[in-house]
Design an enzyme around this catalytic site. Structure first.
Site, PDB file in Angstrom:
ATOM      1  N   CYS A 126      30.456  22.454 -72.806  1.00 40.02           N
ATOM      2  CA  CYS A 126      30.898  21.847 -74.075  1.00 40.02           C
ATOM      3  C   CYS A 126      29.746  21.666 -75.043  1.00 40.02           C
ATOM      4  CB  CYS A 126      31.581  20.509 -73.801  1.00 40.02           C
ATOM      5  SG  CYS A 126      30.547  19.382 -72.834  1.00 40.02           S
ATOM      6  N   CYS A 184      28.752  20.647 -66.090  1.00 36.08           N
ATOM      7  CA  CYS A 184      28.221  22.013 -66.260  1.00 36.08           C
ATOM      8  C   CYS A 184      27.486  22.208 -67.581  1.00 36.08           C
ATOM      9  CB  CYS A 184      29.336  23.042 -66.113  1.00 36.08           C
ATOM     10  SG  CYS A 184      30.476  23.095 -67.511  1.00 36.08           S
ATOM     11  N   LYS A 201       0.243  47.852 -68.408  1.00 34.14           N
ATOM     12  CA  LYS A 201       1.431  47.361 -69.120  1.00 34.14           C
ATOM     13  C   LYS A 201       2.687  47.773 -68.348  1.00 34.14           C
ATOM     14  CE  LYS A 201       3.653  47.209 -73.648  1.00 34.14           C
ATOM     15  NZ  LYS A 201       3.531  47.567 -75.062  1.00 34.14           N
ATOM     16  N   CYS A 209      35.005  22.508 -78.002  1.00 31.01           N
ATOM     17  CA  CYS A 209      34.639  22.001 -76.673  1.00 31.01           C
ATOM     18  C   CYS A 209      35.886  21.888 -75.793  1.00 31.01           C
ATOM     19  CB  CYS A 209      33.923  20.664 -76.787  1.00 31.01           C
ATOM     20  SG  CYS A 209      34.872  19.393 -77.644  1.00 31.01           S
ATOM     21  N   LYS A 228      -1.718  51.915 -80.945  1.00 35.18           N
ATOM     22  CA  LYS A 228      -0.565  52.761 -80.570  1.00 35.18           C
ATOM     23  C   LYS A 228      -1.051  53.652 -79.424  1.00 35.18           C
ATOM     24  CE  LYS A 228       3.445  54.882 -81.432  1.00 35.18           C
ATOM     25  NZ  LYS A 228       4.662  54.292 -80.908  1.00 35.18           N
ATOM     26  N   PHE A 252       2.278  52.343 -68.650  1.00 34.53           N
ATOM     27  CA  PHE A 252       3.090  52.838 -67.525  1.00 34.53           C
ATOM     28  C   PHE A 252       4.546  52.435 -67.778  1.00 34.53           C
ATOM     29  CE2 PHE A 252      -0.418  52.289 -63.973  1.00 34.53           C
ATOM     30  CZ  PHE A 252      -1.184  53.274 -64.580  1.00 34.53           C
ATOM     31  N   SER A 253       4.924  52.254 -69.033  1.00 36.26           N
ATOM     32  CA  SER A 253       6.148  51.499 -69.250  1.00 36.26           C
ATOM     33  C   SER A 253       7.070  51.963 -70.366  1.00 36.26           C
ATOM     34  CB  SER A 253       5.766  50.028 -69.489  1.00 36.26           C
ATOM     35  OG  SER A 253       4.645  49.916 -70.330  1.00 36.26           O
ATOM     36  N   CYS A 254       6.694  52.959 -71.177  1.00 35.82           N
ATOM     37  CA  CYS A 254       7.593  53.427 -72.236  1.00 35.82           C
ATOM     38  C   CYS A 254       8.842  54.020 -71.575  1.00 35.82           C
ATOM     39  CB  CYS A 254       6.894  54.481 -73.077  1.00 35.82           C
ATOM     40  SG  CYS A 254       7.993  55.219 -74.296  1.00 35.82           S
ATOM     41  N   THR A 273       9.548  47.748 -73.728  1.00 28.88           N
ATOM     42  CA  THR A 273      10.941  47.610 -74.163  1.00 28.88           C
ATOM     43  C   THR A 273      11.936  47.763 -72.999  1.00 28.88           C
ATOM     44  OG1 THR A 273      10.843  49.925 -74.740  1.00 28.88           O
ATOM     45  CG2 THR A 273      10.521  48.339 -76.526  1.00 28.88           C
TER      46      THR A 273
HETATM   47  C1  LIG Z   1       8.992  51.331 -82.656  1.00 28.93           C
HETATM   48  C2  LIG Z   1       8.238  50.897 -81.437  1.00 28.93           C
HETATM   49  C3  LIG Z   1       7.224  51.681 -80.924  1.00 28.93           C
HETATM   50  C4  LIG Z   1       6.517  51.284 -79.778  1.00 28.93           C
HETATM   51  N1  LIG Z   1       5.494  52.056 -79.310  1.00 28.93           N
HETATM   52  C5  LIG Z   1       4.797  51.660 -78.226  1.00 28.93           C
HETATM   53  C6  LIG Z   1       3.680  52.414 -77.756  1.00 28.93           C
HETATM   54  O1  LIG Z   1       3.281  53.429 -78.342  1.00 28.93           O
HETATM   55  N2  LIG Z   1       3.046  51.973 -76.645  1.00 28.93           N
HETATM   56  C7  LIG Z   1       3.421  50.840 -75.968  1.00 28.93           C
HETATM   57  O2  LIG Z   1       2.800  50.468 -74.963  1.00 28.93           O
HETATM   58  N3  LIG Z   1       4.459  50.094 -76.411  1.00 28.93           N
HETATM   59  C8  LIG Z   1       5.144  50.479 -77.512  1.00 28.93           C
HETATM   60  N4  LIG Z   1       6.182  49.704 -77.979  1.00 28.93           N
HETATM   61  C9  LIG Z   1       6.557  48.476 -77.232  1.00 28.93           C
HETATM   62  C10 LIG Z   1       5.875  47.217 -77.808  1.00 28.93           C
HETATM   63  O3  LIG Z   1       4.486  47.296 -77.709  1.00 28.93           O
HETATM   64  C11 LIG Z   1       6.364  45.937 -77.100  1.00 28.93           C
HETATM   65  O4  LIG Z   1       6.023  46.048 -75.736  1.00 28.93           O
HETATM   66  C12 LIG Z   1       7.873  45.722 -77.189  1.00 28.93           C
HETATM   67  O5  LIG Z   1       8.366  46.137 -78.435  1.00 28.93           O
HETATM   68  C13 LIG Z   1       8.264  44.255 -76.968  1.00 28.93           C
HETATM   69  O6  LIG Z   1       7.678  43.402 -77.933  1.00 28.93           O
HETATM   70  P1  LIG Z   1       8.449  42.915 -79.285  1.00 28.93           P
HETATM   71  O7  LIG Z   1       9.764  42.339 -78.872  1.00 28.93           O
HETATM   72  O8  LIG Z   1       7.491  41.919 -79.919  1.00 28.93           O
HETATM   73  O9  LIG Z   1       8.622  44.122 -80.122  1.00 28.93           O
HETATM   74  C14 LIG Z   1       6.878  50.073 -79.130  1.00 28.93           C
HETATM   75  C15 LIG Z   1       7.889  49.280 -79.657  1.00 28.93           C
HETATM   76  C16 LIG Z   1       8.566  49.659 -80.795  1.00 28.93           C
HETATM   77  C17 LIG Z   1       9.648  48.759 -81.356  1.00 28.93           C
END
Ligand SMILES: Cc1cc2nc3c(=O)[nH]c(=O)nc-3n(C[C@H](O)[C@H](O)[C@H](O)COP(=O)(O)O)c2cc1C
Length: 407
Positions: free
Chosen positions: A387, A384, A183, A355, A50, A143-145, A211
């Site tokens: 159906c 395409c 990340k 269909c 985490k 770098f992504s939350c 996410t």
């Molecule tokens: C409840 C929750 C908490 C998360 N906490 C973190 C975190 O602390 N650090 C991080 O880099 N990603 C965090 N993530 C993102 C996950 O590591 C992962 O990138 C994302 O959920 C996509 O994967 P999944 O579809 O298998 O869940 C969290 C995701 C969830 C659902």
């Protein structure tokens, strides 16, 4: 020649060997040392902790902090999951001690420390140095939350800007010798631009996706956004099966843009999802939501089924990596002469007319319905495939029109 199990499943991340491609993503399942210990015992090849933040950064989680999207009414059919959870609330010293201990107990597993600071150089460098010193084999820079942390100057507020991404990656690289994995967030216009910036800053590998920024619903009785924290909500992060197409696309785009290894994730619920990520270029995968819903021991099925697929196809994990990437091209390069038509199986068709309706109102009016029987007029059909996707019993398959057929 019969291959041994470890030869089939083994992979690596920047020279660090992984006994199989399955790693637990940074999330609640890796929020404590005892949870990580249980997960590694059950067969996960490694974990990303985490996200660890400097002790000065105050982390207050809210309640509730999750919301779920289901397909249909079943309680079990969860397709997407939203969270507004922050990072680890445990002090840095907890992780230093714990990672050191885990290293001694599990010398063959891979421990990756996820870290995050704000725009402060010394905060990032201090965390990086401490995590390397206690035994982490790699760092993952978060770098992504998309929620909460950007308001504090961290998370996606870094990964949405190439210059800041490059600069902070450089700060960490200046003080560490272990591999640095960045990340990435999918919440950008062009993820390849950010991937290149991270690599320019010295990233040894990349991980994607975190996410997807979301608003998953409104309670129509109270008109309150969900998840509702005393009547209010905020935009959250979406994960689980619904985001897999976004994750696959992101990983493929990254793998086409840069040469460094990529850890793929987003919506991995089954062994086949993982193999798809490998096929678009990921060298290993991470899993979060599916473990939160079904527990650590899903690893048993993931390993068994992946091994079965690889053995029956005479493939290895290493041999699958990137194989589908070669076939992802531009629209312009696709063969415009290739043409498929629907073939309707009269024995399995239940005559529901799905269909017919779809083709009439969303297609080219080529499906003809007579009583309970449907047929395709190939002179009207545009190939395409709509159906075949609406048929509830799989009675329609698309087949190539033989070359030279005159319509
Ligand atoms: C409840 C929750 C908490 C998360 N906490 C973190 C975190 O602390 N650090 C991080 O880099 N990603 C965090 N993530 C993102 C996950 O590591 C992962 O990138 C994302 O959920 C996509 O994967 P999944 O579809 O298998 O869940 C969290 C995701 C969830 C659902």
């Amino acid at each position: 020649m019969k291959r041994k199990a470890h030869e089939i499943m083994a992979t690596e991340i920047v020279g660090v060997p992984l006994e199989n491609p399955f790693v637990l993503a940074s999330a609640p399942p890796t929020a404590s040392i005892s949870m990580i210990e249980r997960a590694l015992q059950q067969g996960w090849a490694g974990v990303v902790t985490k996200t660890i933040v400097p002790d000065e950064m105050e982390i207050h989680d809210v309640s509730p902090r999750f919301n779920a999207i289901r397909s249909g009414r079943s309680k079990h059919n969860l397709v997407g999951f939203e969270n507004i959870e922050l990072t680890s609330r445990r002090p840095v010293s907890y992780w230093e001690q714990g990672i050191g201990m885990l290293r001694r107990i599990f010398p063959d597993k891979v421990l990756i420390a996820s870290i995050m600071g704000d725009r402060n150089r010394s905060a990032w460098q201090d965390l990086a140095v401490k995590m390397e010193a206690c035994g982490a084999q790699a760092l993952e820079l978060n770098f992504s939350c998309p929620h909460g942390m950007p308001e504090k100057g961290g998370g996606a507020s870094i990964g949405q800007h190439p210059d800041i991404t490059r600069e902070i990656t450089q700060w960490v690289k200046e003080v560490t010798s272990i591999p640095v994995i960045v990340k990435l967030t999918p919440n950008v216009t062009d993820i390849a631009v950010i991937a290149k910036a991270a690599v320019a800053g010295g990233a040894d590998a990349l991980a994607a996706i975190n996410t997807v920024e979301s608003l998953t619903g409104i309670d129509l009785e109270t008109l309150t956004p969900l998840p509702a924290v005393k009547g209010f909500s905020t935009f959250g992060g979406y994960s689980g099966p619904a985001v897999k197409p976004i994750g696959l696309r992101a990983v493929a785009q990254i793998c086409k843009a840069v040469e460094v290894p990529v850890m793929g994730m987003g919506g991995i619920a089954k062994w086949s999802d993982a193999v798809e990520y490998l096929a678009v270029g990921a060298c290993s995968v991470q899993v979060c939501t599916e473990v939160m819903l079904r527990g650590f021991d899903i690893i048993t099925g993931l390993l068994k089924n992946t091994r079965h697929y690889l053995t029956t196809h005479q493939r290895t994990v290493a041999g699958v990596i990137g194989k589908a990437l070669e076939r992802i091209t531009t629209y312009e390069a696709l063969d415009k002469k290739y043409f498929m038509i629907p073939v309707i199986n009269g024995e399995t068709c239940i005559g529901c007319g799905a269909c017919f309706v779809a083709c009439r109102d969303g297609g080219y009016q080529s499906i003809i319905k007579t009583g309970k029987t449907v047929a395709c007029d190939v002179n009207l059909c545009d190939g395409c495939s709509l159906c075949s996707h609406v048929c509830p019993v799989g009675a329609i398959t698309m087949e190539e029109l033989p070359a030279g057929t005159k319509l």
